[in-house]
Motif scaffolding. Sequence first.
Motif, PDB file in Angstrom:
ATOM      1  N   ARG A   1     -62.821  28.218 -15.649  1.00  0.00           N
ATOM      2  CA  ARG A   1     -64.103  28.382 -14.951  1.00  0.00           C
ATOM      3  C   ARG A   1     -65.182  27.463 -15.530  1.00  0.00           C
ATOM      4  O   ARG A   1     -65.988  26.894 -14.793  1.00  0.00           O
ATOM      5  CB  ARG A   1     -64.557  29.837 -15.015  1.00  0.00           C
ATOM      6  CG  ARG A   1     -65.805  30.148 -14.212  1.00  0.00           C
ATOM      7  CD  ARG A   1     -65.783  29.618 -12.767  1.00  0.00           C
ATOM      8  NE  ARG A   1     -64.624  29.944 -12.015  1.00  0.00           N
ATOM      9  CZ  ARG A   1     -64.516  30.905 -11.118  1.00  0.00           C
ATOM     10  NH1 ARG A   1     -65.561  31.661 -10.845  1.00  0.00           N
ATOM     11  NH2 ARG A   1     -63.386  31.116 -10.485  1.00  0.00           N
ATOM     12  N   ILE A   2     -65.187  27.280 -16.843  1.00  0.00           N
ATOM     13  CA  ILE A   2     -66.158  26.381 -17.470  1.00  0.00           C
ATOM     14  C   ILE A   2     -65.947  24.956 -16.971  1.00  0.00           C
ATOM     15  O   ILE A   2     -66.911  24.245 -16.683  1.00  0.00           O
ATOM     16  CB  ILE A   2     -66.069  26.474 -19.008  1.00  0.00           C
ATOM     17  CG1 ILE A   2     -66.692  27.802 -19.480  1.00  0.00           C
ATOM     18  CG2 ILE A   2     -66.754  25.297 -19.678  1.00  0.00           C
ATOM     19  CD1 ILE A   2     -66.552  28.070 -20.960  1.00  0.00           C
ATOM     20  N   ALA A   3     -64.698  24.543 -16.820  1.00  0.00           N
ATOM     21  CA  ALA A   3     -64.392  23.202 -16.306  1.00  0.00           C
ATOM     22  C   ALA A   3     -64.862  23.061 -14.856  1.00  0.00           C
ATOM     23  O   ALA A   3     -65.370  22.006 -14.462  1.00  0.00           O
ATOM     24  CB  ALA A   3     -62.893  22.927 -16.418  1.00  0.00           C
ATOM     25  N   GLU A   4     -64.697  24.108 -14.063  1.00  0.00           N
ATOM     26  CA  GLU A   4     -65.149  24.072 -12.672  1.00  0.00           C
ATOM     27  C   GLU A   4     -66.665  23.952 -12.594  1.00  0.00           C
ATOM     28  O   GLU A   4     -67.193  23.220 -11.766  1.00  0.00           O
ATOM     29  CB  GLU A   4     -64.709  25.340 -11.930  1.00  0.00           C
ATOM     30  CG  GLU A   4     -63.263  25.386 -11.569  1.00  0.00           C
ATOM     31  CD  GLU A   4     -62.864  26.729 -10.948  1.00  0.00           C
ATOM     32  OE1 GLU A   4     -63.758  27.488 -10.515  1.00  0.00           O
ATOM     33  OE2 GLU A   4     -61.662  27.013 -10.912  1.00  0.00           O
ATOM     34  N   LEU A   5     -67.377  24.700 -13.448  1.00  0.00           N
ATOM     35  CA  LEU A   5     -68.846  24.679 -13.432  1.00  0.00           C
ATOM     36  C   LEU A   5     -69.386  23.336 -13.922  1.00  0.00           C
ATOM     37  O   LEU A   5     -70.380  22.839 -13.406  1.00  0.00           O
ATOM     38  CB  LEU A   5     -69.415  25.817 -14.288  1.00  0.00           C
ATOM     39  CG  LEU A   5     -69.165  27.231 -13.771  1.00  0.00           C
ATOM     40  CD1 LEU A   5     -69.597  28.259 -14.800  1.00  0.00           C
ATOM     41  CD2 LEU A   5     -69.892  27.461 -12.452  1.00  0.00           C
ATOM     42  N   ASP A   6     -68.759  22.766 -14.943  1.00  0.00           N
ATOM     43  CA  ASP A   6     -69.105  21.453 -15.497  1.00  0.00           C
ATOM     44  C   ASP A   6     -70.616  21.298 -15.717  1.00  0.00           C
ATOM     45  O   ASP A   6     -71.230  20.345 -15.247  1.00  0.00           O
ATOM     46  CB  ASP A   6     -68.575  20.338 -14.586  1.00  0.00           C
ATOM     47  CG  ASP A   6     -68.653  18.976 -15.260  1.00  0.00           C
ATOM     48  OD1 ASP A   6     -68.572  18.929 -16.504  1.00  0.00           O
ATOM     49  OD2 ASP A   6     -68.826  17.970 -14.545  1.00  0.00           O
ATOM     50  N   ASN A   7     -71.203  22.259 -16.443  1.00  0.00           N
ATOM     51  CA  ASN A   7     -72.650  22.219 -16.687  1.00  0.00           C
ATOM     52  C   ASN A   7     -73.009  22.332 -18.169  1.00  0.00           C
ATOM     53  O   ASN A   7     -74.117  22.730 -18.513  1.00  0.00           O
ATOM     54  CB  ASN A   7     -73.349  23.318 -15.879  1.00  0.00           C
ATOM     55  CG  ASN A   7     -72.890  24.707 -16.253  1.00  0.00           C
ATOM     56  OD1 ASN A   7     -72.052  24.889 -17.132  1.00  0.00           O
ATOM     57  ND2 ASN A   7     -73.426  25.710 -15.578  1.00  0.00           N
ATOM     58  N   GLY A   8     -72.068  22.005 -19.057  1.00  0.00           N
ATOM     59  CA  GLY A   8     -72.347  22.044 -20.492  1.00  0.00           C
ATOM     60  C   GLY A   8     -72.109  23.399 -21.131  1.00  0.00           C
ATOM     61  O   GLY A   8     -72.457  23.612 -22.288  1.00  0.00           O
ATOM     62  N   LEU A   9     -71.499  24.308 -20.404  1.00  0.00           N
ATOM     63  CA  LEU A   9     -71.235  25.652 -20.914  1.00  0.00           C
ATOM     64  C   LEU A   9     -70.086  25.610 -21.921  1.00  0.00           C
ATOM     65  O   LEU A   9     -69.147  24.828 -21.769  1.00  0.00           O
ATOM     66  CB  LEU A   9     -70.847  26.537 -19.729  1.00  0.00           C
ATOM     67  CG  LEU A   9     -71.049  28.040 -19.818  1.00  0.00           C
ATOM     68  CD1 LEU A   9     -72.512  28.377 -19.998  1.00  0.00           C
ATOM     69  CD2 LEU A   9     -70.526  28.705 -18.553  1.00  0.00           C
ATOM     70  N   TYR A  10     -70.169  26.428 -22.968  1.00  0.00           N
ATOM     71  CA  TYR A  10     -69.074  26.544 -23.937  1.00  0.00           C
ATOM     72  C   TYR A  10     -69.030  27.958 -24.498  1.00  0.00           C
ATOM     73  O   TYR A  10     -70.005  28.708 -24.402  1.00  0.00           O
ATOM     74  CB  TYR A  10     -69.189  25.501 -25.058  1.00  0.00           C
ATOM     75  CG  TYR A  10     -70.449  25.615 -25.880  1.00  0.00           C
ATOM     76  CD1 TYR A  10     -70.493  26.373 -27.041  1.00  0.00           C
ATOM     77  CD2 TYR A  10     -71.597  24.938 -25.494  1.00  0.00           C
ATOM     78  CE1 TYR A  10     -71.647  26.472 -27.788  1.00  0.00           C
ATOM     79  CE2 TYR A  10     -72.751  25.030 -26.241  1.00  0.00           C
ATOM     80  CZ  TYR A  10     -72.772  25.788 -27.390  1.00  0.00           C
ATOM     81  OH  TYR A  10     -73.919  25.891 -28.128  1.00  0.00           O
ATOM     82  N   VAL A  11     -67.903  28.319 -25.075  1.00  0.00           N
ATOM     83  CA  VAL A  11     -67.705  29.663 -25.636  1.00  0.00           C
ATOM     84  C   VAL A  11     -68.160  29.659 -27.093  1.00  0.00           C
ATOM     85  O   VAL A  11     -67.692  28.871 -27.901  1.00  0.00           O
ATOM     86  CB  VAL A  11     -66.222  30.094 -25.546  1.00  0.00           C
ATOM     87  CG1 VAL A  11     -66.015  31.453 -26.188  1.00  0.00           C
ATOM     88  CG2 VAL A  11     -65.752  30.096 -24.113  1.00  0.00           C
ATOM     89  N   VAL A  12     -69.068  30.561 -27.415  1.00  0.00           N
ATOM     90  CA  VAL A  12     -69.532  30.739 -28.788  1.00  0.00           C
ATOM     91  C   VAL A  12     -68.602  31.701 -29.507  1.00  0.00           C
ATOM     92  O   VAL A  12     -68.199  31.468 -30.638  1.00  0.00           O
ATOM     93  CB  VAL A  12     -70.981  31.277 -28.815  1.00  0.00           C
ATOM     94  CG1 VAL A  12     -71.405  31.639 -30.232  1.00  0.00           C
ATOM     95  CG2 VAL A  12     -71.926  30.267 -28.212  1.00  0.00           C
ATOM     96  N   ASP A  13     -68.235  32.785 -28.823  1.00  0.00           N
ATOM     97  CA  ASP A  13     -67.407  33.813 -29.455  1.00  0.00           C
ATOM     98  C   ASP A  13     -66.603  34.562 -28.395  1.00  0.00           C
ATOM     99  O   ASP A  13     -67.109  34.824 -27.305  1.00  0.00           O
ATOM    100  CB  ASP A  13     -68.311  34.791 -30.214  1.00  0.00           C
ATOM    101  CG  ASP A  13     -67.552  35.710 -31.146  1.00  0.00           C
ATOM    102  OD1 ASP A  13     -66.442  35.334 -31.587  1.00  0.00           O
ATOM    103  OD2 ASP A  13     -68.063  36.798 -31.452  1.00  0.00           O
ATOM    104  N   LEU A  14     -65.370  34.876 -28.735  1.00  0.00           N
ATOM    105  CA  LEU A  14     -64.498  35.701 -27.891  1.00  0.00           C
ATOM    106  C   LEU A  14     -63.856  36.740 -28.788  1.00  0.00           C
ATOM    107  O   LEU A  14     -63.191  36.402 -29.755  1.00  0.00           O
ATOM    108  CB  LEU A  14     -63.422  34.848 -27.206  1.00  0.00           C
ATOM    109  CG  LEU A  14     -62.301  35.620 -26.496  1.00  0.00           C
ATOM    110  CD1 LEU A  14     -62.846  36.464 -25.347  1.00  0.00           C
ATOM    111  CD2 LEU A  14     -61.230  34.679 -26.005  1.00  0.00           C
TER     112      LEU A  14
END
Length: 190
Positions: A46-59
């Motif tokens: 989903r992050i790749a689809e959004l392609d807006n600089g989003l990343y996971v800080v913690d899971l």
Amino acid sequence: MEWKKVTIFVSHLKMVRTRGRKSPLFFHKRNHMLDRKLIESLIAERIAELDNGLYVVDLRISPKNVINVELDKLKGGVSVSDCMAVSRNIEHNLDREQTDFELHVSSAGLDQPIRHINQFAKNVGRSFKVQPLEGEKFEAELVKMADDNLVFKQRIQRRDEEKKKKVWVEEFIELPYDQIKEAKIVISFK
């Protein structure tokens, strides 16, 4: 065919016969642990689809299948629609019939410690309270980031022997990212 363990609790059966009350009947379905790699891949998709600089800080996934996902962006803040998009992708691709889970997707809070190097890059120019692995805690402004090294500028008072008074002096502290035990952004309302 896969066999599932089901536990049935019937209480006070004798009391039901004598008093005529209905006995509670509980079914317990044994939960399976969720696959972390699957959840990571759903988030990455989903992050790749959004392609807006989003990343996971913690899971984090608890033994009771509570999934906590914290997100951040390289520039700007995480929007509600970003959280919803990631949440929906996880929700729609996991089968609740097979494994029940609870899902929380949120932005990384300002009051939380920094847990990802990208959070430092986003906050160059802000003040931090930093606890290095070795040494004393200090408060300083992050002025530069080069590779995995962080450069902080600290203003401290020192006694000037010539003038016989205290003067403000700027010191620069360079720390590798992996030598920081904890760092929090100093929230200022100036």
